[in-house]
Design a protein around this motif. Structure first.
Motif, PDB file in Angstrom:
ATOM      1  N   PHE A  71      61.665  -2.305 -15.214  1.00 53.43           N
ATOM      2  CA  PHE A  71      61.440  -1.229 -16.181  1.00 53.43           C
ATOM      3  C   PHE A  71      61.119  -1.767 -17.570  1.00 53.43           C
ATOM      4  CE2 PHE A  71      63.766   1.506 -13.089  1.00 53.43           C
ATOM      5  CZ  PHE A  71      62.745   2.431 -12.904  1.00 53.43           C
ATOM      6  N   ARG A  72      61.647  -2.928 -17.913  1.00 53.93           N
ATOM      7  CA  ARG A  72      61.284  -3.523 -19.211  1.00 53.93           C
ATOM      8  C   ARG A  72      59.786  -3.858 -19.244  1.00 53.93           C
ATOM      9  NH1 ARG A  72      66.567  -5.207 -18.809  1.00 53.93           N
ATOM     10  NH2 ARG A  72      67.781  -4.886 -20.692  1.00 53.93           N
ATOM     11  N   PHE A  73      59.275  -4.406 -18.152  1.00 58.38           N
ATOM     12  CA  PHE A  73      57.827  -4.671 -18.085  1.00 58.38           C
ATOM     13  C   PHE A  73      57.042  -3.358 -18.068  1.00 58.38           C
ATOM     14  CE2 PHE A  73      59.199  -8.880 -16.460  1.00 58.38           C
ATOM     15  CZ  PHE A  73      58.480  -9.668 -17.345  1.00 58.38           C
ATOM     16  N   PHE A  74      57.534  -2.398 -17.320  1.00 53.76           N
ATOM     17  CA  PHE A  74      56.887  -1.080 -17.249  1.00 53.76           C
ATOM     18  C   PHE A  74      56.800  -0.462 -18.643  1.00 53.76           C
ATOM     19  CE2 PHE A  74      57.165   3.573 -16.472  1.00 53.76           C
ATOM     20  CZ  PHE A  74      56.038   3.742 -15.693  1.00 53.76           C
ATOM     21  N   ASN A  75      57.804  -0.684 -19.467  1.00 58.39           N
ATOM     22  CA  ASN A  75      57.858  -0.144 -20.818  1.00 58.39           C
ATOM     23  C   ASN A  75      56.772  -0.726 -21.722  1.00 58.39           C
ATOM     24  OD1 ASN A  75      59.111   1.457 -22.832  1.00 58.39           O
ATOM     25  ND2 ASN A  75      60.229  -0.318 -23.585  1.00 58.39           N
ATOM     26  N   GLU A  76      56.251  -1.890 -21.390  1.00 58.97           N
ATOM     27  CA  GLU A  76      55.238  -2.531 -22.227  1.00 58.97           C
ATOM     28  C   GLU A  76      53.836  -1.972 -22.001  1.00 58.97           C
ATOM     29  OE1 GLU A  76      56.246  -4.376 -24.686  1.00 58.97           O
ATOM     30  OE2 GLU A  76      58.276  -4.149 -23.888  1.00 58.97           O
ATOM     31  N   VAL A  77      53.615  -1.315 -20.893  1.00 57.99           N
ATOM     32  CA  VAL A  77      52.278  -0.801 -20.567  1.00 57.99           C
ATOM     33  C   VAL A  77      51.728   0.125 -21.652  1.00 57.99           C
ATOM     34  CG1 VAL A  77      50.941   0.587 -18.917  1.00 57.99           C
ATOM     35  CG2 VAL A  77      52.558  -1.150 -18.092  1.00 57.99           C
ATOM     36  N   PRO A  78      52.470   1.168 -22.070  1.00 62.42           N
ATOM     37  CA  PRO A  78      51.897   2.039 -23.102  1.00 62.42           C
ATOM     38  C   PRO A  78      51.744   1.345 -24.455  1.00 62.42           C
ATOM     39  CG  PRO A  78      54.136   2.734 -22.591  1.00 62.42           C
ATOM     40  CD  PRO A  78      53.763   1.674 -21.594  1.00 62.42           C
ATOM     41  N   VAL A  79      52.587   0.354 -24.729  1.00 62.09           N
ATOM     42  CA  VAL A  79      52.461  -0.383 -25.991  1.00 62.09           C
ATOM     43  C   VAL A  79      51.129  -1.122 -26.025  1.00 62.09           C
ATOM     44  CG1 VAL A  79      53.439  -2.250 -27.397  1.00 62.09           C
ATOM     45  CG2 VAL A  79      54.964  -0.653 -26.209  1.00 62.09           C
ATOM     46  N   LEU A  80      50.829  -1.842 -24.960  1.00 59.96           N
ATOM     47  CA  LEU A  80      49.569  -2.590 -24.899  1.00 59.96           C
ATOM     48  C   LEU A  80      48.367  -1.656 -24.909  1.00 59.96           C
ATOM     49  CD1 LEU A  80      50.643  -5.282 -22.280  1.00 59.96           C
ATOM     50  CD2 LEU A  80      50.470  -5.542 -24.778  1.00 59.96           C
ATOM     51  N   ALA A  81      48.469  -0.548 -24.195  1.00 61.81           N
ATOM     52  CA  ALA A  81      47.374   0.428 -24.182  1.00 61.81           C
ATOM     53  C   ALA A  81      47.160   1.006 -25.579  1.00 61.81           C
ATOM     54  CB  ALA A  81      47.665   1.540 -23.174  1.00 61.81           C
ATOM     55  N   LEU A  82      48.249   1.316 -26.270  1.00 59.16           N
ATOM     56  CA  LEU A  82      48.126   1.865 -27.622  1.00 59.16           C
ATOM     57  C   LEU A  82      47.445   0.880 -28.560  1.00 59.16           C
ATOM     58  CD1 LEU A  82      48.726   4.162 -29.621  1.00 59.16           C
ATOM     59  CD2 LEU A  82      50.895   3.013 -30.109  1.00 59.16           C
ATOM     60  N   PHE A  83      47.836  -0.388 -28.485  1.00 63.75           N
ATOM     61  CA  PHE A  83      47.180  -1.398 -29.324  1.00 63.75           C
ATOM     62  C   PHE A  83      45.669  -1.399 -29.080  1.00 63.75           C
ATOM     63  CE2 PHE A  83      51.043  -4.494 -29.690  1.00 63.75           C
ATOM     64  CZ  PHE A  83      51.712  -3.555 -30.467  1.00 63.75           C
ATOM     65  N   ALA A  84      45.286  -1.436 -27.824  1.00 63.92           N
ATOM     66  CA  ALA A  84      43.860  -1.480 -27.493  1.00 63.92           C
ATOM     67  C   ALA A  84      43.138  -0.208 -27.947  1.00 63.92           C
ATOM     68  CB  ALA A  84      43.686  -1.684 -25.986  1.00 63.92           C
ATOM     69  N   VAL A 140      38.944   5.227 -20.455  1.00 69.64           N
ATOM     70  CA  VAL A 140      39.548   4.600 -19.269  1.00 69.64           C
ATOM     71  C   VAL A 140      41.027   4.312 -19.537  1.00 69.64           C
ATOM     72  CG1 VAL A 140      39.574   2.510 -17.843  1.00 69.64           C
ATOM     73  CG2 VAL A 140      37.410   3.673 -18.325  1.00 69.64           C
ATOM     74  N   LEU A 141      41.327   3.787 -20.719  1.00 68.59           N
ATOM     75  CA  LEU A 141      42.721   3.503 -21.070  1.00 68.59           C
ATOM     76  C   LEU A 141      43.543   4.790 -21.158  1.00 68.59           C
ATOM     77  CD1 LEU A 141      42.137   0.725 -23.742  1.00 68.59           C
ATOM     78  CD2 LEU A 141      43.187   0.438 -21.490  1.00 68.59           C
ATOM     79  N   VAL A 142      42.960   5.833 -21.705  1.00 73.16           N
ATOM     80  CA  VAL A 142      43.668   7.107 -21.823  1.00 73.16           C
ATOM     81  C   VAL A 142      43.920   7.715 -20.443  1.00 73.16           C
ATOM     82  CG1 VAL A 142      43.442   9.480 -22.672  1.00 73.16           C
ATOM     83  CG2 VAL A 142      42.895   7.560 -24.177  1.00 73.16           C
ATOM     84  N   ILE A 143      42.951   7.607 -19.563  1.00 76.66           N
ATOM     85  CA  ILE A 143      43.149   8.099 -18.190  1.00 76.66           C
ATOM     86  C   ILE A 143      44.250   7.285 -17.497  1.00 76.66           C
ATOM     87  CG2 ILE A 143      42.043   8.279 -15.912  1.00 76.66           C
ATOM     88  CD1 ILE A 143      39.446   9.057 -17.528  1.00 76.66           C
ATOM     89  N   ALA A 144      44.264   5.980 -17.746  1.00 70.74           N
ATOM     90  CA  ALA A 144      45.334   5.144 -17.183  1.00 70.74           C
ATOM     91  C   ALA A 144      46.693   5.578 -17.734  1.00 70.74           C
ATOM     92  CB  ALA A 144      45.067   3.672 -17.483  1.00 70.74           C
ATOM     93  N   LEU A 145      46.751   5.919 -19.015  1.00 73.48           N
ATOM     94  CA  LEU A 145      48.009   6.403 -19.601  1.00 73.48           C
ATOM     95  C   LEU A 145      48.432   7.736 -18.992  1.00 73.48           C
ATOM     96  CD1 LEU A 145      47.602   5.462 -23.344  1.00 73.48           C
ATOM     97  CD2 LEU A 145      49.402   4.688 -21.795  1.00 73.48           C
ATOM     98  N   ALA A 146      47.463   8.575 -18.685  1.00 71.92           N
ATOM     99  CA  ALA A 146      47.792   9.835 -18.014  1.00 71.92           C
ATOM    100  C   ALA A 146      48.401   9.540 -16.649  1.00 71.92           C
ATOM    101  CB  ALA A 146      46.546  10.705 -17.874  1.00 71.92           C
TER     102      ALA A 146
END
Length: 143
Positions: free
Chosen positions: A118-131, A87-93
């Motif tokens: 955009f600074r907040f937008f930049n945090e999305v893949p970071v949080l997804a990667l951690f999870a 689910v997280l990977v699909i969200a990243l796609a």
């Protein structure tokens, strides 16, 4: 074979993430600049970076799904952590695809969003990667 797929999956994932970590940073600079020449240069850089990392995203998926195929459907049914990871990977796609829209939007209107957005937008893949990393390494049991 599985170990090769895993290695290639990780290599392409790291390359993909390098791009999707840096691209929103370019978006911040684009949104905060008032210079048309800077906007034009950033628009070129954004487009080139996005097109450069897209094959890495595709290959991340190819080798990830190849591993799923090798593990088999029974393994997948029993691996609840993998369902969350997928689910997280699909969200990243979706995030990656949305970046194409943002590149076009910024080219047409450099102030489409604020630098703060955009600074907040930049945090999305970071949080997804951690999870995703926590799930893949710890493989928690849900149930």
């Amino acid at each position: 074979m599985l170990q090769w797929f895993k290695a290639l999956h990780l290599i392409f994932m790291v390359a993909w993430f390098a791009g999707i970590f840096y691209l929103p940073r370019l978006f911040v600079y684009h949104a905060e600049s008032v210079e048309p020449k800077v906007h034009a240069q950033l628009a070129i850089m954004e487009r080139r970076l996005l097109y450069f990392v897209t094959p890495f995203a595709v290959l991340t998926f190819v080798f990830g799904f190849a591993m799923l195929w090798l593990y088999g459907l029974e393994w997948l049914k029993q691996s609840g952590w993998m369902h969350i990871k997928l689910v997280l990977v699909i969200a990243l796609a979706g995030y990656h695809i949305f970046c194409f829209k943002l590149v076009a939007r910024l080219k047409a209107n450099p102030q489409a969003h604020t630098g703060r957005w955009f600074r907040f937008f930049n945090e999305v893949p970071v949080l997804a990667l951690f999870a995703i990393i926590i799930l893949a390494v710890l493989k928690p049991s849900f149930g």
